[in-house]
Each structure stands twice: as C-alpha cells, then as structure tokens.
Design a protein around this motif. Structure first.
Motif, mmCIF file in Angstrom:
data_model
loop_
_atom_site.group_PDB
_atom_site.id
_atom_site.type_symbol
_atom_site.label_atom_id
_atom_site.label_comp_id
_atom_site.label_asym_id
_atom_site.label_seq_id
_atom_site.Cartn_x
_atom_site.Cartn_y
_atom_site.Cartn_z
ATOM 1 N N LEU A 154 19.751 -39.965 -16.851
ATOM 2 C CA LEU A 154 19.364 -40.497 -18.217
ATOM 3 C C LEU A 154 20.574 -40.923 -19.168
ATOM 4 C CD1 LEU A 154 16.373 -38.169 -19.318
ATOM 5 C CD2 LEU A 154 16.426 -40.538 -18.270
ATOM 6 N N ALA A 155 21.638 -40.285 -18.733
ATOM 7 C CA ALA A 155 23.004 -40.577 -19.542
ATOM 8 C C ALA A 155 23.469 -41.980 -19.093
ATOM 9 C CB ALA A 155 24.092 -39.581 -19.272
ATOM 10 N N LEU A 156 23.321 -42.301 -17.980
ATOM 11 C CA LEU A 156 23.679 -43.722 -17.281
ATOM 12 C C LEU A 156 22.783 -44.662 -17.977
ATOM 13 C CD1 LEU A 156 24.245 -42.834 -13.737
ATOM 14 C CD2 LEU A 156 25.784 -43.600 -14.978
ATOM 15 N N LEU A 157 21.359 -44.378 -18.000
ATOM 16 C CA LEU A 157 20.430 -45.241 -18.430
ATOM 17 C C LEU A 157 20.703 -45.688 -19.919
ATOM 18 C CD1 LEU A 157 17.388 -44.288 -16.311
ATOM 19 C CD2 LEU A 157 19.540 -45.844 -15.871
ATOM 20 N N VAL A 158 21.362 -44.845 -20.667
ATOM 21 C CA VAL A 158 21.465 -45.490 -22.169
ATOM 22 C C VAL A 158 22.065 -46.664 -22.269
ATOM 23 C CG1 VAL A 158 23.085 -44.634 -23.947
ATOM 24 C CG2 VAL A 158 21.741 -42.832 -22.797
ATOM 25 N N TYR A 159 22.747 -47.098 -21.388
ATOM 26 C CA TYR A 159 23.653 -48.416 -21.330
ATOM 27 C C TYR A 159 23.015 -49.420 -20.496
ATOM 28 C CZ TYR A 159 27.089 -45.368 -23.200
ATOM 29 O OH TYR A 159 27.921 -44.539 -24.036
ATOM 30 N N GLU A 160 21.679 -49.159 -20.138
ATOM 31 C CA GLU A 160 21.015 -50.193 -19.148
ATOM 32 C C GLU A 160 19.580 -50.581 -20.003
ATOM 33 O OE1 GLU A 160 21.714 -50.889 -15.848
ATOM 34 O OE2 GLU A 160 23.439 -49.997 -16.362
ATOM 35 N N GLU A 161 19.266 -51.824 -19.804
ATOM 36 C CA GLU A 161 18.145 -52.365 -20.182
ATOM 37 C C GLU A 161 16.949 -51.780 -19.443
ATOM 38 O OE1 GLU A 161 18.097 -56.165 -22.020
ATOM 39 O OE2 GLU A 161 20.013 -55.938 -22.675
ATOM 40 N N PHE A 162 16.561 -50.710 -19.475
ATOM 41 C CA PHE A 162 15.660 -50.194 -18.594
ATOM 42 C C PHE A 162 14.838 -48.932 -19.120
ATOM 43 C CE2 PHE A 162 14.238 -46.872 -15.451
ATOM 44 C CZ PHE A 162 13.079 -47.682 -14.743
ATOM 45 N N SER A 163 13.577 -48.772 -18.917
ATOM 46 C CA SER A 163 12.728 -47.672 -19.442
ATOM 47 C C SER A 163 11.417 -47.256 -18.400
ATOM 48 C CB SER A 163 12.461 -47.652 -20.954
ATOM 49 O OG SER A 163 11.518 -48.890 -20.945
ATOM 50 N N SER A 164 11.355 -46.184 -18.402
ATOM 51 C CA SER A 164 10.205 -45.820 -17.582
ATOM 52 C C SER A 164 9.694 -44.383 -18.332
ATOM 53 C CB SER A 164 10.671 -45.875 -16.039
ATOM 54 O OG SER A 164 9.775 -45.164 -15.380
ATOM 55 N N SER A 165 8.445 -44.153 -18.042
ATOM 56 C CA SER A 165 7.942 -42.992 -18.236
ATOM 57 C C SER A 165 7.661 -42.283 -17.093
ATOM 58 C CB SER A 165 6.606 -43.073 -19.069
ATOM 59 O OG SER A 165 5.571 -43.731 -18.330
ATOM 60 N N LYS A 166 8.177 -42.458 -16.221
ATOM 61 C CA LYS A 166 8.064 -41.675 -14.929
ATOM 62 C C LYS A 166 9.204 -41.252 -14.058
ATOM 63 C CE LYS A 166 3.426 -43.251 -14.061
ATOM 64 N NZ LYS A 166 2.349 -42.502 -13.507
#
Length: 136
Positions: free
Chosen positions: A51-63
């Motif tokens: 999730l720390a990496l994904l802070v900088y990505e244009e991606f989201s998922s609820s799963k």
C-alpha cells in the motif's frame, strides 16, 4: 500541504504500519503465541508495504487480490523487485486466508517463522526502494 507531501506522509504511515505489524508478529512468535496470529501480522506487514508503493500509483482496489495482482504486474513483471518477493507475498496471502477463515488450522511454528522471515525481507526491500526514490 502539497499533493506530493500528502502522498509522502501517507507512504510513511503505511511503512510504519508495516513495521508495527512485523513487531507484533515477532512478539507473538517469541512469546509462543498463536502461529495463526503470527502469519496474519506478517502478511499484513507485506500488504501495508505494498500500500505504501501504491500511494504513488493511479490504481485502487477494494480487494486484497486486486492489490496483489497489480503489485505483481507492475513491480515484479516490471523488474523493480525480485520475483521471489511476489511469490512470497502470494504464499503469505494464501496461508493467511487459510488460517483466518478455515476451522482448525494451526500452522507449525517453523512455517510461521518462515513467513515472518520473508515478510521482513519484503518490507525491507520495499522500504529501501521508497527511500532510494525519495518517497518516504
């Protein structure tokens, strides 16, 4: 506070969550507590690091499965992290699912130790990547 500063603050928070989860897993293992709980905390340490990496990505998922799939596509297949990190993340996820949701599953202490060791390696690699990129 700028958008970049907010991202950086959130990434630092996620890394902190990962480190706290590792500490909890170590404490539980050292105290001879439930190996289910050790595996749960070790997996969540890895998940928070992602999730720390994904802070900088244009991606989201609820799963969780969506987050793990994206991590493998972007960061493992993209050559940013070693393939073994993706494999261990998947193993930890599957094992966590089994021990959290199936009845009467109690992993052996050596299995919990192995997952915790890999979680420490995983969080360390992700943190080093974020630090090198100036993102935490």
């Amino acid at each position: 506070m700028t958008g970049w500063e907010k991202q950086k603050e959130l990434a630092r928070y996620r890394v902190q969550q990962a480190e706290e989860s590792l500490d909890e897993a170590r404490f539980l293992l050292a105290g001879g507590k439930s190996t289910r709980s050790v595996i749960n905390r070790a997996y969540y340490a890895m998940f928070y690091a992602v999730l720390a990496l994904l802070v900088y990505e244009e991606f989201s998922s609820s799963k969780h499965s969506g987050v793990l799939s994206y991590f493998n596509r972007r960061f493992i297949k993209g050559g940013i992290f070693d393939k073994s990190l993706g494999l261990w993340l998947g193993k930890a996820f599957e094992l966590r699912q089994r021990v959290d949701y199936r009845e009467r599953v109690e992993p052996a202490p050596d299995q919990a130790t192995q997952v915790l060791d890999q979680a420490e390696r995983f969080v360390s690699a992700v943190t080093a990547h974020l630090v090198a990129a100036g993102k935490v």
